[in-house]
Write a protein that holds these residues in place. Structure first.
Motif, short mmCIF file in Angstrom:
data_model
loop_
_atom_site.label_atom_id
_atom_site.label_comp_id
_atom_site.label_asym_id
_atom_site.label_seq_id
_atom_site.Cartn_x
_atom_site.Cartn_y
_atom_site.Cartn_z
N ARG A 6 53.33 103.06 71.50
CA ARG A 6 52.80 104.31 72.03
C ARG A 6 53.91 105.19 72.59
O ARG A 6 53.90 106.39 72.43
CB ARG A 6 51.80 104.04 73.14
CG ARG A 6 50.47 103.60 72.67
CD ARG A 6 49.59 103.37 73.84
NE ARG A 6 48.31 104.03 73.65
CZ ARG A 6 47.36 104.03 74.52
NH1 ARG A 6 47.55 103.47 75.70
NH2 ARG A 6 46.22 104.60 74.26
N ILE A 7 54.88 104.55 73.24
CA ILE A 7 55.99 105.29 73.84
C ILE A 7 56.82 105.93 72.73
O ILE A 7 57.21 107.09 72.82
CB ILE A 7 56.83 104.38 74.73
CG1 ILE A 7 56.01 103.93 75.95
CG2 ILE A 7 58.10 105.08 75.18
CD1 ILE A 7 56.71 102.95 76.83
N THR A 28 55.84 106.77 69.70
CA THR A 28 55.05 107.84 69.09
C THR A 28 55.05 109.07 70.00
O THR A 28 55.21 110.20 69.54
CB THR A 28 53.61 107.38 68.83
OG1 THR A 28 53.64 106.17 68.08
CG2 THR A 28 52.82 108.41 68.11
N SER A 29 54.90 108.84 71.28
CA SER A 29 54.90 109.95 72.24
C SER A 29 56.25 110.64 72.26
O SER A 29 56.34 111.87 72.28
CB SER A 29 54.55 109.45 73.64
OG SER A 29 53.24 108.94 73.66
N LEU A 30 57.32 109.86 72.25
CA LEU A 30 58.66 110.45 72.24
C LEU A 30 58.92 111.21 70.94
O LEU A 30 59.52 112.29 70.96
CB LEU A 30 59.71 109.36 72.43
CG LEU A 30 59.81 108.79 73.85
CD1 LEU A 30 60.83 107.65 73.89
CD2 LEU A 30 60.20 109.88 74.84
N TRP A 78 56.67 112.63 69.10
CA TRP A 78 55.85 113.85 69.16
C TRP A 78 56.51 114.90 70.07
O TRP A 78 56.57 116.08 69.71
CB TRP A 78 54.45 113.49 69.66
CG TRP A 78 53.55 114.67 69.76
CD1 TRP A 78 53.09 115.25 70.89
CD2 TRP A 78 53.01 115.43 68.69
NE1 TRP A 78 52.31 116.32 70.61
CE2 TRP A 78 52.24 116.46 69.23
CE3 TRP A 78 53.10 115.35 67.31
CZ2 TRP A 78 51.57 117.39 68.48
CZ3 TRP A 78 52.42 116.28 66.54
CH2 TRP A 78 51.67 117.29 67.12
N LEU A 79 57.02 114.48 71.20
CA LEU A 79 57.71 115.40 72.09
C LEU A 79 58.97 115.98 71.44
O LEU A 79 59.27 117.17 71.61
CB LEU A 79 58.08 114.69 73.40
CG LEU A 79 56.93 114.42 74.37
CD1 LEU A 79 57.44 113.60 75.56
CD2 LEU A 79 56.34 115.73 74.85
#
Length: 71
Positions: free
Chosen positions: A2-3, A5-7, A9-10
């Motif tokens: 999740r981290i 994917t979040s990174l 995306w950011l």
């Protein structure tokens, strides 16, 4: 995961803000509206020329009449 994917995306969002700007649309200047002014000026000049010609013609006739009277 999740981290990551979040990174990712950011990162995508941050880089999308750095895209080069679109060039500005071609500037469209208004067409000059001087045609009416030019026509008015031409009419004024024509009237002035006609007045000069009329005055010169009247002066020539007066001179001819004075010359005829003195002879």
């Amino acid at each position: 995961m999740r981290i990551a994917t979040s990174l990712a995306w950011l990162l995508v969002v941050a880089l999308s803000g750095c895209s080069p700007p679109k060039p500005p649309e071609e500037e469209r200047r208004p067409e000059p509206q001087a045609a009416g002014v030019v026509q008015a000026a031409d009419a004024y000049k024509d009237a002035a020329r006609a007045a000069v010609a009329k005055t010169e013609d009247a002066a020539a006739k007066e001179k001819a009449a004075l010359d005829a009277a003195t002879q």
